[in-house]
Design an enzyme around this catalytic site. Structure first.
Site, PDB file in Angstrom:
ATOM      1  N   HIS A  79      34.109  39.864  38.276  1.00 28.76           N
ATOM      2  CA  HIS A  79      34.214  40.549  39.564  1.00 28.76           C
ATOM      3  C   HIS A  79      32.875  41.086  40.031  1.00 28.76           C
ATOM      4  O   HIS A  79      32.624  41.198  41.221  1.00 28.76           O
ATOM      5  CB  HIS A  79      35.314  41.609  39.518  1.00 28.76           C
ATOM      6  N   GLU A  93      48.116  32.108  40.323  1.00 30.76           N
ATOM      7  CA  GLU A  93      46.895  32.218  39.518  1.00 30.76           C
ATOM      8  C   GLU A  93      47.180  32.209  38.023  1.00 30.76           C
ATOM      9  O   GLU A  93      46.292  32.441  37.213  1.00 30.76           O
ATOM     10  CB  GLU A  93      46.079  33.439  39.935  1.00 30.76           C
ATOM     11  N   ASP A 114      41.373  33.075  38.397  1.00 29.15           N
ATOM     12  CA  ASP A 114      42.243  33.366  37.256  1.00 29.15           C
ATOM     13  C   ASP A 114      42.965  32.120  36.774  1.00 29.15           C
ATOM     14  O   ASP A 114      43.217  31.972  35.578  1.00 29.15           O
ATOM     15  CB  ASP A 114      43.250  34.464  37.621  1.00 29.15           C
ATOM     16  N   CYS A 162      42.008  31.087  47.602  1.00 32.79           N
ATOM     17  CA  CYS A 162      41.177  32.262  47.858  1.00 32.79           C
ATOM     18  C   CYS A 162      40.252  32.572  46.685  1.00 32.79           C
ATOM     19  O   CYS A 162      39.521  33.550  46.710  1.00 32.79           O
ATOM     20  CB  CYS A 162      42.032  33.476  48.197  1.00 32.79           C
TER      21      CYS A 162
HETATM   22  C1  PEP Z   1      41.444  34.676  41.845  1.00 34.82           C
HETATM   23  O1  PEP Z   1      41.859  34.992  40.730  1.00 34.82           O
HETATM   24  O2  PEP Z   1      41.063  33.531  42.133  1.00 34.82           O
HETATM   25  C2  PEP Z   1      41.364  35.669  42.919  1.00 34.82           C
HETATM   26  C3  PEP Z   1      41.064  35.328  44.144  1.00 34.82           C
HETATM   27  O3  PEP Z   1      41.564  36.962  42.599  1.00 34.82           O
HETATM   28  P1  PEP Z   1      40.510  37.869  41.799  1.00 34.82           P
HETATM   29  O4  PEP Z   1      39.217  37.104  41.741  1.00 34.82           O
HETATM   30  O5  PEP Z   1      40.383  39.137  42.546  1.00 34.82           O
HETATM   31  O6  PEP Z   1      41.147  38.021  40.470  1.00 34.82           O
HETATM   32 MG    MG Z   2      42.916  36.820  40.437  1.00 36.29          MG
END
Ligand code: PEP
Ligand code: MG
Length: 591
Positions: free
Chosen positions: A215, A458, A482, A529
């Protein structure tokens, strides 16, 4: 001497600047910039703490029992001598007045510099005095902690080694100006730390740990500043004030570059800027493939105010608002319904009538809420109480968020997205909580609006049972970050296995393809996403698999649009089917 450190390229571009190394003191230290008019009081704060320690040590000496070992007295003398060292006091004053560091930061920075000098000494006795200096500095820091600066309330700290800051994630003051660009070097930075850099105080950053889709890396990309993570020895090898080049395209850090290398990278930096300027011309161009297929390009945001950058980049909506950033670094003092409602409204208003997809809280794993949840608290955080599991374990907190979202939906188009669902029972509990939140608003007579409901796909289990998700939800959003992590059993934040984190693994592609196909067949919206959506090398493949909605950091939108404009989806579909059937899809993507 020029040398290079290799890490992982996580945010593109070239940054050149002087290193600000966040020292990893044994004591937890806050780091923040002060305003120029606060310099004198900050120097005074450092002086007061130092004097208090001097008094303390003198008292200790006076009260020392007659039979105490003589070495103890000698040791206290050494400590007193270090404390009264004019060079140390002068250096701390300089860090405060010239760099606008807070007193703690100034002190630990100088400690680091002097420690290195001690390390290089031949004389063993003198080398060992380093420990004395550390003890003295820690005493001063402890005093400062007891009398924390009132400034710490207004300027948020940049916390050490991955811990979330103690304040509520406000921005670093914007009025910090230095002539030379600065790049940040740290062992680790939490996502909440990263958010503070949105004010662009730093031209780039380097961390010793972290993976490509950690993140921290994601936030760096969203800020569109060059970054390299997983540069393992960086915080030991780079010294305060070293000139550093960050090549965010290649994942290389060059320390103390020669004039020739510097000229080459300055040229590359200019090229990148020109390319960006050129892309801005596409902002108002409709996002259509050559064969006329409309492709929706949405923005991922972390803060309500990010909407402005999304609109500037030509996004037609927000495909992912990671609301957890509103909850981070608040020492347990979570935002209530009213505060959240205002934040969601700000996001809607910023998007000027375009839809905003709000994802409910996704904390846990590499997104701790604050220091109260140290990283190693859970045995295996990525598999533990995270995302929807966290929300369902705390229904009062969950419904507070749901009510805030529902109320905001009375003022614009909101889509509500739930992270990390895997079980039918979780879906049912989630929807029951939503009904209950609506009921609570009805009872209070508070207005709310309609929301479309979506699930993040995910977890491999969700991808494999996607049809049952389609019965419950209006839309799906594939969280590839994920999905890759859980399909390949690779911790996305762990740089030691980063080379195995492979978006092109046939198993990952098959899951992504099946979800897109199932949603398209059911006539339901589906988007990606995760970071894959902004990865230019994946755009044509995803189009070929039938994806028509991509959500990514605003900074990536125009480059992806350029790929879309050059693509012919009718030709891409059969090619994508071949890629999917291949044992080595990556080879087929090569240009
Ligand atoms: C993902 O897991 O691809 C996602 C968009 O969520 P995050 O990166 O916030 O876990
Ligand atoms: Mg995620």
């Amino acid at each position: 001497m020029t040398f290079a450190i290799h890490g992982l390229a996580v945010s593109r571009g070239v940054a050149i600047g002087r290193a600000v190394v966040v020292a990893s003191s044994r004591m937890e230290v806050v780091h923040y910039f002060i305003r120029p008019d606060q310099v004198e009081s900050e120097i005074q704060r450092a002086r007061t703490a130092r004097n208090a320690v001097i008094d303390e040590l003198r008292r200790l000496q006076e009260e020392m029992p007659k039979d105490a070992p003589g070495e103890l007295d000698a040791l206290l003398d050494v400590h007193l001598m270090l404390l009264q060292d004019q060079a140390l006091a002068e250096a701390i004053r300089n860090w405060i007045s010239e760099r606008l560091y807070n007193a703690e930061w100034a002190l630990t920075t100088q400690l680091e510099i002097v420690s290195r000098q001690f390390d290089e000494m031949d004389d063993e006795y003198l080398r060992e005095r380093k420990a004395d200096l550390e003890q003295v500095v820690e005493r001063i820091l402890r005093h400062m902690k007891g009398a924390a600066s009132p400034l710490a309330q207004v300027a948020p700290p940049l916390s050490p080694t991955g811990a979330a800051p103690a304040t509520d994630g406000q921005q670093l003051p914007l009025d910090v100006t230095t002539e030379t660009p600065l790049v940040l070097v740290a062992q680790d930075l939490s996502p909440a730390d990263m958010l503070q850099f949105k004010s662009k105080v730093f031209a780039g950053f380097i961390t010793a740990v972290g993976g490509k889709t950690s993140h921290t890396a994601i936030v760096a990309r969203s800020m569109d500043i060059p970054a390299v993570v997983g540069a393992r020895a960086a915080s030991q090898l780079i010294r305060q004030d070293d000139w550093v080049i960050i090549d965010g395209n290649e994942g290389v850090v060059i320390v103390d570059p020669t004039p020739i290398i510097l000229a080459e990278y300055s040229f590359r930096q200019r090229q990148t800027e020109l390319e960006r300027e050129r892309l801005t011309r596409l902002r108002y161009t409709p996002s259509l493939t050559m064969d006329g297929q409309k492709v929706e390009l949405l923005a991922n945001i972390e803060q309500p105010s990010d909407g402005a950058a999304a609109v500037r980049a030509g996004a037609v909506g927000v495909g992912l608002f990671r609301t957890e950033f509103l909850f981070m670094g608040r020492s347990g003092n979570l935002p209530g319904e009213e505060e959240q409602y205002r934040a969601y409204r700000e996001a809607i208003d910023g998007m000027q009538g375009m839809p905003v997809t709000i994802r409910t809280l996704d904390v846990g794993a590499d997104k701790p809420l604050d220091k109260a949840q140290p990283k190693d608290y859970y045995l295996n955080p990525a598999l533990g109480l995270r995302a929807i599991r966290w929300s369902l374990a705390d229904p009062v907190m969950f419904r507070t968020q749901l009510r805030a979202v529902l109320r905001a939906a009375a003022h614009g188009q909101i889509k509500l997205l739930f992270p990390m669902l895997a079980h039918r029972s979780e879906i049912e509990q989630t929807l029951a909580q939503l009904r209950q939140a609506q009921h609570e608003l009805d009872v209070r007579g508070v207005a709310y609006g309609p929301v479309k409901l979506g699930a993040m796909i995910e977890i491999p289990a969700a991808a494999l049972t996607v049809r049952s998700f389609l019965q419950y939800f209006d839309f799906l959003s594939i969280g590839t970050n994920d999905l890759i992590q859980y399909t390949l059993a690779i911790d996305r934040a762990d740089e030691t296995v980063a080379h195995l984190y492979d978006p092109m693994h046939p198993a990952v592609l098959r899951l992504v393809a099946e979800v897109i196909a199932a949603a398209n067949a059911a006539g339901k919206e589906v988007s990606v996403c995760g970071e894959m959506a902004g990865d230019l090398s994946m755009t044509r493949l995803l189009l070929g698999l039938g994806l028509r909605s991509f959500s990514m950091h605003p900074a990536q939108i125009l480059a992806v649009k350029q790929e879309v404009l050059r693509a012919d989806s009718s030709k891409l579909a059969p090619w994508a089917a071949e890629v999917l059937g291949s044992e080595c899809p990556a080879q087929m993507l090569a240009p």
